[in-house]
Design an enzyme around this catalytic site. Structure first.
Site, mmCIF file in Angstrom:
data_model
loop_
_atom_site.group_PDB
_atom_site.id
_atom_site.type_symbol
_atom_site.label_atom_id
_atom_site.label_comp_id
_atom_site.label_asym_id
_atom_site.label_seq_id
_atom_site.Cartn_x
_atom_site.Cartn_y
_atom_site.Cartn_z
ATOM 1 N N GLU A 164 0.767 -1.748 -0.087
ATOM 2 C CA GLU A 164 -0.140 0.052 -0.144
ATOM 3 C C GLU A 164 0.601 1.275 -0.197
ATOM 4 O O GLU A 164 0.692 1.992 0.769
ATOM 5 C CB GLU A 164 -0.898 -0.003 1.566
ATOM 6 C CG GLU A 164 -1.657 -1.124 1.404
ATOM 7 C CD GLU A 164 -2.934 -0.938 2.495
ATOM 8 O OE1 GLU A 164 -2.746 -0.638 3.132
ATOM 9 O OE2 GLU A 164 -3.815 -1.733 2.303
ATOM 10 N N GLU A 357 -5.336 -8.918 0.951
ATOM 11 C CA GLU A 357 -5.533 -8.497 2.063
ATOM 12 C C GLU A 357 -7.575 -8.168 1.726
ATOM 13 O O GLU A 357 -7.851 -7.649 0.614
ATOM 14 C CB GLU A 357 -5.282 -7.152 3.107
ATOM 15 C CG GLU A 357 -4.253 -7.542 3.263
ATOM 16 C CD GLU A 357 -3.786 -6.271 3.461
ATOM 17 O OE1 GLU A 357 -4.971 -5.392 4.242
ATOM 18 O OE2 GLU A 357 -2.558 -5.490 3.926
HETATM 19 O O1 IFM Z 1 -4.525 -2.738 9.374
HETATM 20 C C1 IFM Z 1 -4.311 -2.240 8.093
HETATM 21 C C2 IFM Z 1 -2.601 -3.033 7.209
HETATM 22 O O2 IFM Z 1 -1.728 -2.801 7.891
HETATM 23 C C3 IFM Z 1 -2.957 -2.542 5.935
HETATM 24 N N1 IFM Z 1 -4.110 -2.220 5.358
HETATM 25 C C4 IFM Z 1 -5.560 -2.395 5.439
HETATM 26 C C5 IFM Z 1 -5.647 -2.698 6.413
HETATM 27 C C6 IFM Z 1 -6.522 -2.520 7.523
HETATM 28 O O3 IFM Z 1 -6.635 -0.780 7.583
#
Ligand code: IFM
Length: 462
Positions: A164, A357
């Site tokens: 990210e 994710e």
């Molecule tokens: O916890 C975070 C993660 O570290 C990166 N992506 C989003 C998740 C939720 O905010």
């Protein structure tokens, strides 16, 4: 029953800073997040990650949880300051040993490691020497990637450079909500460029060391739509999509930075002219180095209305979101996952996609019997699995799905107020407890198919 492809990579994900704790043990150096969490007012509940889930001392227990769940893969990040305490130079043997043992332990259990190199915990010494806005950090990241791959590259088959980059650059340097807490768009843009550039250079370096390893990057993408067909709302959606999604996707896939967004930044005075000052000859070619996959982190969508300026948080500004939201305020929108998968496939065509994710923040606590009946999370996950299944049926090459997160953990600026885990963590005792959602995921993973949710819930309730 809707089945997933053979060899579909079901997985769970975590990141080092959010779970490990032990921030000053075995030679780990400080990171930019250690300093940020120590600054008053930065973290919602005033907490820090010095203990977090104490994973550093409880690895075996957490690997047992992964085995019980039946995942084929585990996505975790390596703490750069554990491996290179000041970001450069000779590696810290104890740091590398920790991840070496983790990789071996996973493989012994038949679980494929998926390594993230940078999940935000930049060594503080590197930040103080300029950090991501400085071009020098590119070389430091490549050195770190080489150190890790020389040690683990014989066993790790999937690696991701950055997690990210939007969050690191925009939240960290533009909006001041994440470490290092700055509010400077020129520096945020330079940081984003150096993250992308270091991704390209590191991809080449990793390939030279571990040619059999898949290399890619993970983006958090937010499908965006206008709240109405009005020109103003469409313009708001264009700008948001441009800054959030296209600013990263376009250069990674050989199109350079999107000109409409460059002009937005020129207009706002963030950069002097259409020539971005930090882009050197040849950079865009390196950034567009072909990768083996794109990782997509998906949580929600953005519905844009022109009167509302996208405001600072990790959530998309779902300005007209109706319906359910998770505890963190993000709209539940599984259709957005289907939409973004289809779009990325149609417009950018990465050879393979992983959902690196997906998950939801709900605080549902253990009841009197010690059971966590997190029905909302079960529905959230089930509907996102269904959206993924539909995308695959539509021809999108989605090869895996990683649950965020294996366990409740330190949620950055939100501290411990948000629980994303499918395992409950009792922070006082560090006990872990499988939530109902973990049981649901276990059944789905075993079946490699979407079990009937309502029947499953009835059965579980009986
Ligand atoms: O916890 C975070 C993660 O570290 C990166 N992506 C989003 C998740 C939720 O905010």
């Amino acid at each position: 029953m809707k089945t997933f492809p053979d060899h579909f990579l079901w997985g769970a994900a975590t990141s080092a800073f959010q779970i490990e704790g032990a921030t000053d043990e075995d030679g780990r150096g400080p990171s930019v997040w250690d300093r940020f969490t120590a600054e008053p007012g930065r973290i919602r509940d005033g907490s820090d990650a010095r203990v977090a889930c104490d994973h550093y001392h409880r690895v075996d227990q957490d690997l047992d949880a992964l085995s019980w769940l039946g995942v084929r893969s585990y996505r975790f990040s390596i703490a750069w300051p554990r491996v290179l305490p000041t970001g450069r130079g000779a590696p810290n043997a104890a740091g590398l040993d920790f991840y070496d043992r983790l990789v071996d332990a996973l493989l012994a259990r038949g679980i494929e490691p998926f390594v993230t190199l940078n999940h935000w915990d930049l060594p503080l010494a590197l930040h103080d020497a300029g950090g991501w806005p400085a071009r020098d950090t590119v070389g430091a990241f490549v050195h770190y990637a080489e150190v890790v791959m020389r040690r683990l590259g014989d066993r790790v088959r999937r690696v991701c450079t950055h997690n990210e980059p939007w969050c690191i650059s925009t939240l960290g340097f533009g909006k001041g909500e994440h470490a290092p807490g700055e509010r400077s768009w020129p520096r945020a843009l330079a940081a984003a460029h150096h993250l992308l550039l270091s991704h390209g250079h590191a991809t080449l370096a990793i390939r030279a060391i571990a040619p059999a390893t898949e290399v890619g990057i993970v983006l958090n993408l937010v499908p965006t739509e206008p709240a109405s067909p009005s020109e103003a709302d469409r313009e708001a959606a264009r700008a948001f999509d441009g800054g959030f999604n296209r600013w990263f996707l376009d250069p990674l896939y050989g199109r350079g930075y999107p000109l409409d967004v460059v002009f937005d930044h020129v207009h706002a005075g963030h950069v002097p002219g259409p020539e971005l000052p930090f882009v050197h000859d040849g950079d865009l070619r390196v950034i567009a180095t072909p990768t083996d996959y794109l990782g997509i982190n998906y949580y929600s969508r953005a519905v844009m209305r022109s009167a509302v300026v996208p405001e600072a948080d990790n959530s998309p500004p779902t300005v007209v979101a109706s319906g359910d939201k998770t505890d963190i305020g993000w709209e539940v929108a599984p259709s957005g996952l289907h939409a973004i998968l289809r779009r990325v496939h149609a417009e950018y065509a990465p050879p393979k996609l992983y959902i690196t994710e997906n998950g939801a923040a709900y605080g549902t606590a253990p009841d009197a019997t010690g059971r966590v009946r997190d029905l909302a999370r079960q529905r959230y996950l089930w509907t996102h699995f269904a959206a993924t299944h539909q995308a695959i049926a539509d021809g999108v090459p989605v090869a895996g799905f990683y649950l965020w997160s294996l366990m409740d953990n330190f949620e950055w600026g939100e501290g411990y107020t948000q629980r994303f885990g499918i395992f409950w963590v009792d922070y006082a005792t560090q006990a872990r407890l499988a939530k109902d959602s973990a049981h649901l995921c276990r059944r789905i993973i075993r079946a490699n198919a979407l079990v009937d949710l309502e029947a499953d819930l009835t059965e579980a309730a009986a």
